[in-house]
Design an enzyme around this catalytic site. Structure first.
Site, PDB file in Angstrom:
ATOM      1  N   TYR A 144       1.081  -0.900   0.321  1.00 12.49           N
ATOM      2  CA  TYR A 144      -0.059   0.099  -0.377  1.00 12.49           C
ATOM      3  C   TYR A 144       1.041   1.513  -0.506  1.00 12.49           C
ATOM      4  CZ  TYR A 144      -3.511   3.701   1.460  1.00 12.49           C
ATOM      5  OH  TYR A 144      -3.992   4.497   1.423  1.00 12.49           O
ATOM      6  N   LYS A 148       1.127   4.076  -3.229  1.00 13.18           N
ATOM      7  CA  LYS A 148       0.850   5.221  -2.767  1.00 13.18           C
ATOM      8  C   LYS A 148       1.790   6.160  -3.065  1.00 13.18           C
ATOM      9  CE  LYS A 148      -3.382   4.947  -1.629  1.00 13.18           C
ATOM     10  NZ  LYS A 148      -4.576   5.825  -2.644  1.00 13.18           N
TER      11      LYS A 148
HETATM   12  N1  LIG Z   1      -9.568   6.742   4.728  1.00 14.72           N
HETATM   13  C1  LIG Z   1      -8.579   6.955   4.896  1.00 14.72           C
HETATM   14  O1  LIG Z   1      -7.491   7.047   6.286  1.00 14.72           O
HETATM   15  C2  LIG Z   1      -7.189   6.799   3.837  1.00 14.72           C
HETATM   16  C3  LIG Z   1      -6.629   8.031   3.750  1.00 14.72           C
HETATM   17  C4  LIG Z   1      -5.068   7.834   2.831  1.00 14.72           C
HETATM   18  C5  LIG Z   1      -6.185   7.554   1.895  1.00 14.72           C
HETATM   19  N2  LIG Z   1      -6.957   7.052   1.564  1.00 14.72           N
HETATM   20  C6  LIG Z   1      -7.567   6.933  -0.395  1.00 14.72           C
HETATM   21  O2  LIG Z   1      -8.902   7.341  -0.118  1.00 14.72           O
HETATM   22  C7  LIG Z   1      -9.269   6.239  -1.242  1.00 14.72           C
HETATM   23  C8  LIG Z   1     -10.137   6.729  -1.173  1.00 14.72           C
HETATM   24  O3  LIG Z   1     -10.785   5.348   0.196  1.00 14.72           O
HETATM   25  P1  LIG Z   1     -11.701   5.451   0.954  1.00 14.72           P
HETATM   26  O4  LIG Z   1     -10.923   6.039   2.404  1.00 14.72           O
HETATM   27  O5  LIG Z   1     -12.932   6.136   0.797  1.00 14.72           O
HETATM   28  O6  LIG Z   1     -11.712   3.594   1.063  1.00 14.72           O
HETATM   29  P2  LIG Z   1     -13.924   3.084   1.115  1.00 14.72           P
HETATM   30  O7  LIG Z   1     -13.208   1.986   1.478  1.00 14.72           O
HETATM   31  O8  LIG Z   1     -14.617   4.163   1.811  1.00 14.72           O
HETATM   32  O9  LIG Z   1     -13.947   3.847  -0.810  1.00 14.72           O
HETATM   33  C9  LIG Z   1     -13.099   3.042  -1.600  1.00 14.72           C
HETATM   34  C10 LIG Z   1     -13.595   2.614  -2.479  1.00 14.72           C
HETATM   35  O10 LIG Z   1     -13.511   1.970  -3.586  1.00 14.72           O
HETATM   36  C11 LIG Z   1     -14.075   0.949  -4.348  1.00 14.72           C
HETATM   37  N3  LIG Z   1     -13.438   0.121  -5.249  1.00 14.72           N
HETATM   38  C12 LIG Z   1     -12.061  -0.996  -4.412  1.00 14.72           C
HETATM   39  N4  LIG Z   1     -11.975  -2.075  -5.295  1.00 14.72           N
HETATM   40  C13 LIG Z   1     -11.893  -1.374  -6.941  1.00 14.72           C
HETATM   41  C14 LIG Z   1     -11.820  -1.144  -8.524  1.00 14.72           C
HETATM   42  N5  LIG Z   1     -11.164  -2.449  -8.429  1.00 14.72           N
HETATM   43  N6  LIG Z   1     -12.954  -0.812  -9.058  1.00 14.72           N
HETATM   44  C15 LIG Z   1     -13.480  -0.138  -8.574  1.00 14.72           C
HETATM   45  N7  LIG Z   1     -13.990   0.506  -7.894  1.00 14.72           N
HETATM   46  C16 LIG Z   1     -12.853  -0.605  -6.062  1.00 14.72           C
HETATM   47  C17 LIG Z   1     -14.577   0.486  -3.564  1.00 14.72           C
HETATM   48  O11 LIG Z   1     -16.002  -0.458  -3.969  1.00 14.72           O
HETATM   49  C18 LIG Z   1     -15.144   1.609  -2.367  1.00 14.72           C
HETATM   50  O12 LIG Z   1     -16.024   1.958  -3.025  1.00 14.72           O
HETATM   51  C19 LIG Z   1      -7.609   5.346  -1.506  1.00 14.72           C
HETATM   52  O13 LIG Z   1      -7.198   5.104  -2.233  1.00 14.72           O
HETATM   53  C20 LIG Z   1      -7.322   5.404   0.100  1.00 14.72           C
HETATM   54  O14 LIG Z   1      -6.203   4.759  -0.124  1.00 14.72           O
HETATM   55  C21 LIG Z   1      -7.937   6.759   2.425  1.00 14.72           C
END
Ligand SMILES: NC(=O)c1ccc[n+]([C@@H]2O[C@H](COP(=O)([O-])OP(=O)(O)OC[C@H]3O[C@@H](n4cnc5c(N)ncnc54)[C@H](O)[C@@H]3O)[C@@H](O)[C@H]2O)c1
Length: 249
Positions: A144, A148
């Site tokens: 991950y 990133k």
């Molecule tokens: N939540 C956090 O603390 C955090 C922190 C840093 C970065 N992020 C990043 O933010 C982004 C969104 O994360 P989030 O927290 O909203 O997560 P989340 O799990 O709420 O949403 C992620 C979405 O991506 C979709 N998804 C997964 N695999 C997929 C695929 N192969 N094709 C299409 N859609 C797919 C899932 O179904 C889900 O709806 C991610 O890239 C995550 O790495 C999140």
């Protein structure tokens, strides 16, 4: 176009875009979540069940977005998830799964979105959601964090290559955001407290607090910004990774 629109940050971006008057194509593997969002956002939101790690599906979704909405101006590459394990225990397929989802999907979406914008002679803006883990390693999170970090560099490379087409590409690096992705952290009081020790603003972000900066980078207010990374982390990167299991006083 917003990937990962079914939940969390992607859902917040799609909702904010519709509230601002945009028409939005929302891509996700979770058809039910997309349908629920379509119910609440109405006809300005076009749900598309797409796996963003599969090039043919991405290409088709970009083309469908152009036809359905009459063009494509902004793309938000948000979809993400991880399979975590210590390096010595990491199955190859879990490494590949995470790198494909976190990193390759951003390449595939950028490739097809930029091609479409270029072919339509329609400059636009792309925002990639990376993470503070691009800069802060996470125990058990090597694919991950590596993916990133790759997204951050890919963003700069894409900004360099696509500037001549009038396409800006920027990255946002969220810290801890209250979404289903981190429900195991936020559902555990001790763990949450260990994280908050390292977050000067003292709380996780709401998805809306990340969506705002994403829209800013996509907007004309950021017309001279490309190849940038914006940490949206409550100050986390001014400190370091939490001492999991060993809180400081
Ligand atoms: N939540 C956090 O603390 C955090 C922190 C840093 C970065 N992020 C990043 O933010 C982004 C969104 O994360 P989030 O927290 O909203 O997560 P989340 O799990 O709420 O949403 C992620 C979405 O991506 C979709 N998804 C997964 N695999 C997929 C695929 N192969 N094709 C299409 N859609 C797919 C899932 O179904 C889900 O709806 C991610 O890239 C995550 O790495 C999140």
């Amino acid at each position: 176009m917003v990937t990962g629109a079914g939940s969390g940050i992607g859902r917040a971006i799609a909702s904010r875009l519709v509230a601002e008057g945009a028409q939005v194509a929302g891509l996700d593997v979770n058809t039910a979540a997309l349908a629920a969002l379509a119910d609440s956002l109405g006809p300005a939101f076009a749900p598309m069940t797409v796996d963003v790690t599969v090039e043919a599906q991405v290409a088709e979704a970009v083309s469908a977005t152009q036809h359905l909405l009459g063009g494509l101006d902004l793309a938000f590459n948000v979809a993400g998830a991880a399979r975590n394990a210590r390096i010595v225990d990491m199955p190859e397929e879990d490494w590949d799964f995470t790198i494909d989802l976190v990193q390759k999907s951003v390449f595939l979406c950028t490739k097809h979105v930029a091609r479409a914008m270029r072919a339509a002679d329609r400059p636009g803006s792309i925002v990639n959601v990376s993470s503070v883990n691009a800069r802060i390693p996470m125990p058990g999170g090597s694919p991950y964090a590596t993916g990133k970090a790759g997204v951050e560099m890919f963003t700069r490379n894409a900004a360099l290559e696509l500037a001549a087409d009038g396409i800006r590409v920027n990255a946002v690096l969220p810290g801890l955001v209250d979404t289903p992705l981190v429900s195991s952290v936020l559902g555990d009081e001790q763990l949450t407290s260990a994280y908050l020790d390292r977050i000067p603003l003292g709380a996780p972000a709401t998805p809306a607090q990340v969506a705002g900066p994403c829209l800013y980078l996509a907007s004309d207010d950021a017309s001279y910004i490309t190849g940038a990374s914006l940490a949206v982390d409550g100050g986390w990167t001014t400190t370091g990774y939490p001492q999991l299991g060993g809180r400081r006083d």
